[in-house]
Scaffold this motif. Sequence first.
Motif, mmCIF file in Angstrom:
data_model
loop_
_atom_site.group_PDB
_atom_site.id
_atom_site.type_symbol
_atom_site.label_atom_id
_atom_site.label_comp_id
_atom_site.label_asym_id
_atom_site.label_seq_id
_atom_site.Cartn_x
_atom_site.Cartn_y
_atom_site.Cartn_z
ATOM 1 N N ILE A 63 1.205 0.312 -7.460
ATOM 2 C CA ILE A 63 1.263 0.942 -6.133
ATOM 3 C C ILE A 63 0.161 0.376 -5.244
ATOM 4 O O ILE A 63 0.394 0.050 -4.068
ATOM 5 C CB ILE A 63 1.145 2.478 -6.256
ATOM 6 N N ILE A 64 -1.032 0.235 -5.796
ATOM 7 C CA ILE A 64 -2.153 -0.299 -5.017
ATOM 8 C C ILE A 64 -1.866 -1.731 -4.582
ATOM 9 O O ILE A 64 -2.099 -2.102 -3.427
ATOM 10 C CB ILE A 64 -3.459 -0.213 -5.835
ATOM 11 N N LEU A 65 -1.334 -2.543 -5.498
ATOM 12 C CA LEU A 65 -1.003 -3.922 -5.138
ATOM 13 C C LEU A 65 0.052 -3.970 -4.037
ATOM 14 O O LEU A 65 -0.033 -4.771 -3.107
ATOM 15 C CB LEU A 65 -0.524 -4.690 -6.374
ATOM 16 N N SER A 66 1.049 -3.102 -4.144
ATOM 17 C CA SER A 66 2.091 -3.058 -3.128
ATOM 18 C C SER A 66 1.502 -2.660 -1.773
ATOM 19 O O SER A 66 1.847 -3.241 -0.732
ATOM 20 C CB SER A 66 3.169 -2.064 -3.555
ATOM 21 N N GLN A 67 0.610 -1.681 -1.780
ATOM 22 C CA GLN A 67 -0.016 -1.258 -0.531
ATOM 23 C C GLN A 67 -0.882 -2.369 0.059
ATOM 24 O O GLN A 67 -0.920 -2.557 1.278
ATOM 25 C CB GLN A 67 -0.844 0.006 -0.758
ATOM 26 N N GLU A 68 -1.578 -3.107 -0.813
ATOM 27 C CA GLU A 68 -2.392 -4.216 -0.313
ATOM 28 C C GLU A 68 -1.517 -5.292 0.330
ATOM 29 O O GLU A 68 -1.877 -5.853 1.369
ATOM 30 C CB GLU A 68 -3.219 -4.822 -1.451
ATOM 31 N N LYS A 69 -0.354 -5.566 -0.264
ATOM 32 C CA LYS A 69 0.561 -6.543 0.331
ATOM 33 C C LYS A 69 1.041 -6.048 1.689
ATOM 34 O O LYS A 69 1.129 -6.823 2.647
ATOM 35 C CB LYS A 69 1.759 -6.783 -0.592
ATOM 36 N N ASN A 70 1.379 -4.770 1.771
ATOM 37 C CA ASN A 70 1.839 -4.212 3.048
ATOM 38 C C ASN A 70 0.742 -4.288 4.107
ATOM 39 O O ASN A 70 1.009 -4.597 5.270
ATOM 40 C CB ASN A 70 2.296 -2.761 2.865
#
Length: 108
Positions: free
Chosen positions: A54-61
């Motif tokens: 989830i954190i990685l996805s948020q960082e990409k966003n």
Amino acid sequence: MSRPIVLVFLLVVLIITSQFEWKQQLVNEMEAVPNVSQKHNHLLNREEIVKEKIILSQEKNIQRLNELVQSLQQQLVQCRGSNSIVNFTENRLTTNVHEIQRQKIVED
């Protein structure tokens, strides 16, 4: 007399067998505790993995949003530049028109 002896013997047998059952239950419970602990640890590990995803996805966003903001800022700068050119051109044309009108008035 034999009846009380038989009763005592049965009582002793009952006590001994119940002791074995209790020990067996304790052993089963002790074996189950590590399994529960292992399952709990496994669930915690899976939860940590999901949180990391989830954190990685948020960082990409966030990165995408930053890129979009930069693009919009560049477009804004370009628009301001083109607006200043248009305004400058309009001012020169207006000035030229006024000069031509003055010359006509002076000539008349």
